[in-house]
Design a protein around this motif. Structure first.
Motif, PDB file in Angstrom:
ATOM      1  N   VAL A  87      -8.338  -3.996   1.507  1.00 28.44           N
ATOM      2  CA  VAL A  87      -7.010  -4.599   1.432  1.00 28.44           C
ATOM      3  C   VAL A  87      -6.954  -5.869   2.274  1.00 28.44           C
ATOM      4  O   VAL A  87      -6.432  -6.903   1.834  1.00 28.44           O
ATOM      5  CB  VAL A  87      -5.928  -3.596   1.889  1.00 28.44           C
ATOM      6  N   TYR A  88      -7.505  -5.805   3.473  1.00 27.83           N
ATOM      7  CA  TYR A  88      -7.463  -6.985   4.348  1.00 27.83           C
ATOM      8  C   TYR A  88      -8.237  -8.150   3.732  1.00 27.83           C
ATOM      9  O   TYR A  88      -7.747  -9.285   3.697  1.00 27.83           O
ATOM     10  CB  TYR A  88      -8.026  -6.658   5.733  1.00 27.83           C
TER      11      TYR A  88
ATOM     12  N   ILE B 293       2.552  -1.905   4.639  1.00 28.86           N
ATOM     13  CA  ILE B 293       1.783  -0.681   4.867  1.00 28.86           C
ATOM     14  C   ILE B 293       2.712   0.481   5.199  1.00 28.86           C
ATOM     15  O   ILE B 293       3.852   0.279   5.620  1.00 28.86           O
ATOM     16  CB  ILE B 293       0.760  -0.869   6.006  1.00 28.86           C
TER      17      ILE B 293
ATOM     18  N   LEU C 273      -3.379   6.786   6.564  1.00 26.87           N
ATOM     19  CA  LEU C 273      -3.836   5.480   6.119  1.00 26.87           C
ATOM     20  C   LEU C 273      -3.082   4.345   6.798  1.00 26.87           C
ATOM     21  O   LEU C 273      -3.662   3.310   7.125  1.00 26.87           O
ATOM     22  CB  LEU C 273      -3.680   5.382   4.598  1.00 26.87           C
TER      23      LEU C 273
ATOM     24  N   SER D 130      -8.767   0.194   3.974  1.00 29.42           N
ATOM     25  CA  SER D 130      -8.123  -0.784   4.845  1.00 29.42           C
ATOM     26  C   SER D 130      -8.874  -2.111   4.860  1.00 29.42           C
ATOM     27  O   SER D 130      -8.266  -3.190   4.819  1.00 29.42           O
ATOM     28  CB  SER D 130      -8.021  -0.227   6.272  1.00 29.42           C
ATOM     29  N   GLU D 131     -10.173  -2.031   4.918  1.00 27.29           N
ATOM     30  CA  GLU D 131     -10.991  -3.249   4.943  1.00 27.29           C
ATOM     31  C   GLU D 131     -10.871  -4.015   3.628  1.00 27.29           C
ATOM     32  O   GLU D 131     -10.779  -5.248   3.622  1.00 27.29           O
ATOM     33  CB  GLU D 131     -12.449  -2.889   5.224  1.00 27.29           C
TER      34      GLU D 131
ATOM     35  N   LEU E  55      -4.736   0.996   8.485  1.00 26.89           N
ATOM     36  CA  LEU E  55      -4.391  -0.338   7.999  1.00 26.89           C
ATOM     37  C   LEU E  55      -3.884  -1.207   9.155  1.00 26.89           C
ATOM     38  O   LEU E  55      -4.258  -2.380   9.278  1.00 26.89           O
ATOM     39  CB  LEU E  55      -3.326  -0.244   6.915  1.00 26.89           C
TER      40      LEU E  55
ATOM     41  N   GLU F  65      -6.825  -2.187  11.423  1.00 28.30           N
ATOM     42  CA  GLU F  65      -7.607  -3.272  10.815  1.00 28.30           C
ATOM     43  C   GLU F  65      -6.934  -4.614  11.058  1.00 28.30           C
ATOM     44  O   GLU F  65      -7.580  -5.601  11.420  1.00 28.30           O
ATOM     45  CB  GLU F  65      -7.769  -3.018   9.321  1.00 28.30           C
ATOM     46  N   HIS F  66      -5.605  -4.652  10.881  1.00 25.73           N
ATOM     47  CA  HIS F  66      -4.861  -5.890  11.085  1.00 25.73           C
ATOM     48  C   HIS F  66      -4.936  -6.351  12.536  1.00 25.73           C
ATOM     49  O   HIS F  66      -5.190  -7.531  12.820  1.00 25.73           O
ATOM     50  CB  HIS F  66      -3.406  -5.688  10.680  1.00 25.73           C
TER      51      HIS F  66
ATOM     52  N   TYR G 243       1.262  -8.493   8.223  1.00 27.95           N
ATOM     53  CA  TYR G 243       1.424  -7.073   7.892  1.00 27.95           C
ATOM     54  C   TYR G 243       2.813  -6.644   8.346  1.00 27.95           C
ATOM     55  O   TYR G 243       3.255  -7.001   9.435  1.00 27.95           O
ATOM     56  CB  TYR G 243       0.377  -6.222   8.610  1.00 27.95           C
TER      57      TYR G 243
ATOM     58  N   VAL H   9       0.834  -1.197   0.000  1.00 31.95           N
ATOM     59  CA  VAL H   9       0.000   0.000   0.000  1.00 31.95           C
ATOM     60  C   VAL H   9       0.871   1.251   0.000  1.00 31.95           C
ATOM     61  O   VAL H   9       1.822   1.366   0.776  1.00 31.95           O
ATOM     62  CB  VAL H   9      -0.937   0.023   1.219  1.00 31.95           C
TER      63      VAL H   9
ATOM     64  N   VAL I  41       0.992  -8.129   3.455  1.00 32.45           N
ATOM     65  CA  VAL I  41       0.634  -6.741   3.200  1.00 32.45           C
ATOM     66  C   VAL I  41       1.703  -5.828   3.780  1.00 32.45           C
ATOM     67  O   VAL I  41       2.037  -5.923   4.966  1.00 32.45           O
ATOM     68  CB  VAL I  41      -0.735  -6.365   3.813  1.00 32.45           C
TER      69      VAL I  41
END
Length: 309
Positions: free
Chosen positions: A64-65, A77, A84, A61-62, A88, A91-92, A110, A39, A75
């Protein structure tokens, strides 16, 4: 949460980070080779979503996950607790916590690659006491390089370009044999530089996300109007003038103002945008676009179709 975050510092010789140091960093973080979503950039209105609404960055973020779970990808980030990157990471962390105790749940790894002179973590020998603008790292696996960033004022001779090239090389090694994609939202000069490393040094695709603002949206406009600028690709001044004209079609006044100022005042921005547009002409198959609503599906389809980038 009190959880410890693994951080690996890589050191350099005069010629840069050694292959051995890079390999040691990957092994230390226990990152398994898989497809990779890298990202870059940001999103608009991160702090401006109305009560009960989810911001662009949260939706980004959602998506990408979910895509990472579907294709079992790693991922990468943005590494600081801002913008962002912070969402991200959140979310992880939330998904990892929700999957605790479940043997069937796949939780993507991540990680981030950060300029060590710009971030704080205990024992960071790269940071110096005279820095007032040091950022905390995100709670993900982290590689800290021994370089400084000039995020607020990009410079042609910035050592941050070494960091970007190093990160690109690490992304290649982590995804070798599986392929990777760089979704780009918003973004400034160094975001364009990250895209150019992927395009020119690694022949790896990038994905511009429409509606996220600044570079991403102006680049998408440029893709739709190649006839307006393609004849000026070797004349940076005229090319920048054409881009500034295109920028007036951006729907957001803040975006228009930002990119117009960057084209006028930043030689780094002009150089990197020209290099990006040259890739658009010479490697059009590597530059794709999507909307935020379709980001998940586009990431999945690209990664499934591009093994061994």
């Amino acid at each position: 949460s009190g959880a410890r975050v693994p951080v690996v510092r890589v050191k350099i010789k005069e010629t840069g980070v050694t292959y051995k140091a890079e390999a040691q960093a990957i092994r230390a973080l226990e990152i398994v080779r898989r497809p990779l979503i890298t990202v870059s950039g940001g999103a608009k209105g991160i702090d401006e979503a109305a009560a009960g609404d989810r911001s662009q960055a949260t939706l980004f973020s959602e998506a990408v996950y979910r895509a990472a779970v579907r294709v079992r990808a790693n991922v990468s980030i943005p590494g600081t607790q801002s913008g962002l990157g912070a969402l991200l990471a959140l979310e992880h962390v939330q998904q990892k916590k929700a999957a605790e105790g479940s043997e069937d749940s796949f939780v993507p790894d991540y990680f981030s690659v950060v300029p060590g002179l710009e971030v704080f973590f205990p024992g960071n020998e790269f940071a110096t006491d005279d820095r007032a603008d040091v950022y905390p790292i995100n709670p993900v696996k982290t590689v800290a390089t021994p370089w400084r960033a000039d995020w607020a004022n990009p410079k042609l001779d910035s050592e941050y370009f070494h960091h970007i090239e190093y990160a690109g090389g690490m992304y290649k090694r982590i995804s070798e044999g599986f392929g990777r994609i760089m979704p780009i939202g918003n973004g400034g000069a160094y975001t364009i530089a990250e895209a150019n490393v992927e395009l020119w040094q690694h022949n790896s695709p990038v994905l511009l996300v429409a509606g996220t603002g600044r570079f991403a949206d102006l680049a998408i406009l440029a893709l739709a109007h190649k006839d307006l600028w393609s004849g000026f690709i070797e004349n940076q001044n005229l090319l920048s003038e054409k881009l500034a004209e295109l920028a007036q079609a951006l729907p957001d006044e803040a975006d228009r103002s930002s990119v117009t100022a960057s084209l006028k005042n930043s030689e780094v921005y002009r150089n990197q945008f020209a290099l990006f547009l040259k890739a658009v002409l010479e490697k059009p198959e590597l530059v794709e676009t999507t909307t935020l609503a379709n980001l998940e599906e586009k990431l999945v389809s690209i990664l499934q179709a591009t093994p061994g980038a």
